[in-house]
Design an enzyme around this catalytic site. Structure first.
Site, short mmCIF file in Angstrom:
data_model
loop_
_atom_site.label_atom_id
_atom_site.label_comp_id
_atom_site.label_asym_id
_atom_site.label_seq_id
_atom_site.Cartn_x
_atom_site.Cartn_y
_atom_site.Cartn_z
N ASN A 221 1.63 2.99 -2.59
CA ASN A 221 0.97 3.92 -3.52
C ASN A 221 -0.30 4.50 -2.89
O ASN A 221 -0.62 5.66 -3.09
CB ASN A 221 0.65 3.21 -4.84
CG ASN A 221 1.88 3.13 -5.74
OD1 ASN A 221 2.27 4.12 -6.33
ND2 ASN A 221 2.48 1.97 -5.82
N ASP B 195 -2.93 -3.69 -19.35
CA ASP B 195 -1.95 -2.60 -19.50
C ASP B 195 -2.07 -1.91 -20.87
O ASP B 195 -1.09 -1.31 -21.35
CB ASP B 195 -0.50 -3.14 -19.32
CG ASP B 195 -0.27 -3.61 -17.89
OD1 ASP B 195 0.59 -4.50 -17.71
OD2 ASP B 195 -0.97 -3.12 -16.98
N GLU C 64 6.43 6.31 -9.17
CA GLU C 64 5.06 5.90 -8.84
C GLU C 64 4.39 6.84 -7.84
O GLU C 64 3.25 7.29 -8.07
CB GLU C 64 5.06 4.48 -8.26
CG GLU C 64 5.48 3.43 -9.28
CD GLU C 64 5.44 2.05 -8.71
OE1 GLU C 64 4.46 1.70 -8.03
OE2 GLU C 64 6.40 1.28 -8.94
N ASN D 219 -4.60 2.99 -13.48
CA ASN D 219 -3.66 1.98 -12.97
C ASN D 219 -2.25 2.55 -13.01
O ASN D 219 -1.89 3.29 -13.93
CB ASN D 219 -3.73 0.70 -13.81
CG ASN D 219 -2.76 -0.37 -13.31
OD1 ASN D 219 -2.73 -0.68 -12.13
ND2 ASN D 219 -1.94 -0.90 -14.21
N HIS E 83 1.57 1.38 -13.42
CA HIS E 83 2.38 0.23 -13.82
C HIS E 83 3.85 0.60 -13.65
O HIS E 83 4.27 1.67 -14.12
CB HIS E 83 2.08 -0.18 -15.27
CG HIS E 83 2.86 -1.38 -15.71
ND1 HIS E 83 2.59 -2.66 -15.27
CD2 HIS E 83 3.96 -1.47 -16.50
CE1 HIS E 83 3.47 -3.49 -15.78
NE2 HIS E 83 4.32 -2.81 -16.53
N GLY F 1 0.78 -1.23 0.00
CA GLY F 1 0.00 0.00 0.00
C GLY F 1 0.81 1.28 0.00
O GLY F 1 0.32 2.33 0.42
N GLU G 209 -10.06 -3.13 -21.68
CA GLU G 209 -10.17 -4.60 -21.67
C GLU G 209 -8.84 -5.28 -21.98
O GLU G 209 -8.71 -6.49 -21.85
CB GLU G 209 -11.22 -5.05 -22.70
CG GLU G 209 -12.65 -4.61 -22.35
CD GLU G 209 -12.83 -3.10 -22.36
OE1 GLU G 209 -13.22 -2.52 -21.34
OE2 GLU G 209 -12.54 -2.49 -23.42
N ILE H 206 -6.91 -9.28 -12.02
CA ILE H 206 -7.29 -8.69 -13.32
C ILE H 206 -8.80 -8.45 -13.33
O ILE H 206 -9.58 -9.36 -12.99
CB ILE H 206 -6.91 -9.64 -14.48
CG1 ILE H 206 -5.38 -9.90 -14.46
CG2 ILE H 206 -7.33 -9.06 -15.83
CD1 ILE H 206 -4.53 -8.69 -14.74
N LEU H 207 -9.21 -7.24 -13.66
CA LEU H 207 -10.64 -6.93 -13.69
C LEU H 207 -11.28 -7.46 -14.97
O LEU H 207 -10.69 -7.39 -16.04
CB LEU H 207 -10.85 -5.41 -13.60
CG LEU H 207 -10.33 -4.73 -12.32
CD1 LEU H 207 -10.56 -3.24 -12.40
CD2 LEU H 207 -10.99 -5.33 -11.07
C1 GRF Z 1 4.99 -2.60 -6.40
O1 GRF Z 1 5.67 -3.56 -7.21
C2 GRF Z 1 4.73 -1.39 -7.22
O2 GRF Z 1 5.82 -1.17 -8.09
C3 GRF Z 1 3.53 -1.78 -7.99
O3 GRF Z 1 2.77 -2.63 -7.11
C4 GRF Z 1 3.64 -3.15 -6.09
C5 GRF Z 1 3.18 -2.85 -4.69
O4 GRF Z 1 2.81 -1.51 -4.60
N1 GRF Z 1 2.77 -0.63 -8.41
P1 GRF Z 1 2.15 -0.95 -3.22
O5 GRF Z 1 3.30 -0.69 -2.29
O6 GRF Z 1 1.21 -2.02 -2.69
O7 GRF Z 1 1.46 0.31 -3.63
#
Ligand code: GRF
Length: 215
Positions: free
Chosen positions: A18, A157, A187, A114, A116, A16, A154, A99-100
């Site tokens: 992000n 990425d 990120e 998203n 990536h 978590g 759909e 995957i949704l």
């Molecule tokens: C990490 O590999 C990040 O690069 C990718 O998801 C993984 C965990 O991210 N976006 P987070 O710390 O759970 O946000």
């Protein structure tokens, strides 16, 4: 949208970090007026759930295997039910590993972002998640990698790209050191910025492109 506020759900699977970047941005008033209103984890062990609880954000666990044991379509039904109950406007996938289905991506078309951990179209698509991305980057020997925020459609990425930022690969990098640098330098900066752009209605979206409108 309740009272003109964009209600945001963040989907998580892991640490978590992000999500934490989004929480910190909201506290600084840098989320374009958006409100983190729900966290949905793919598993009950995700530390992201602790981060949600510490910040008063309601959360739920929707586990694919448990739903499949109940019946086909239960996973989508639970996800969409929670999004509707909480009047969610924008879904943000932040380290989310499930995957949704088209049911969800079509229902929330143009409203799912998203992050990536690579520069799409490099090192993306099925199997490219978490450390696997950085292992492939190091195996290929590229000198620059980075992160991408894109809209989800759909194609895994494959949705319109909104923001990207390059990050150098350094001699001696391991997948772990590279992942950390991509998170810290790209990120955690890009995701709040992308959400703020969405919440302040500064994105012009077509099926293939996302253009940022001037302030
Ligand atoms: C990490 O590999 C990040 O690069 C990718 O998801 C993984 C965990 O991210 N976006 P987070 O710390 O759970 O946000």
């Amino acid at each position: 949208m309740r009272y003109g506020v964009t209600r945001i759900a963040v989907f998580v699977s892991g640490g978590g970090t992000n999500l934490q970047a989004l929480i910190d941005a909201e506290k600084r008033g840098e989320l374009g007026g958006g409100k983190l209103s729900l966290v949905i984890a793919s598993n009950g062990k995700a530390y992201a759930l602790t981060r949600a609880a510490e910040n008063g954000i309601p959360s739920a666990v929707v586990n694919r295997k448990e739903c499949q044991a109940i019946g086909d379509g239960e996973f989508d039904r639970r996800l969409c039910g929670l999004l509707e109950e909480n009047e969610i406007d924008l879904v943000v996938l932040a380290g989310y590993l499930s995957i949704l289905s088209e049911n969800v991506t079509k229902r929330y078309s143009g409203r799912i972002l998203n992050i990536h951990p690579a520069l799409i179209p490099s090192f993306c698509g099925p199997g490219f998640y978490g450390l696997h991305v950085h292992e492939a980057v190091l195996a290929r020997g590229v000198k620059v990698t980075g992160a991408t925020v894109h809209f989800v459609n759909e194609v895994c990425d494959g949705g319109p790209i909104l923001l990207q930022k390059a990050v150098p690969v350094e001699d001696g990098d391991t997948p772990e050191t590279l992942q950390r640098r991509v998170m810290e330098q790209a990120e955690w900066e890009l995701l709040p910025k992308a959400v703020a752009l969405y919440c302040s209605h500064r994105i012009e979206l077509t099926p293939t492109h996302a253009r940022i409108l001037p302030q």
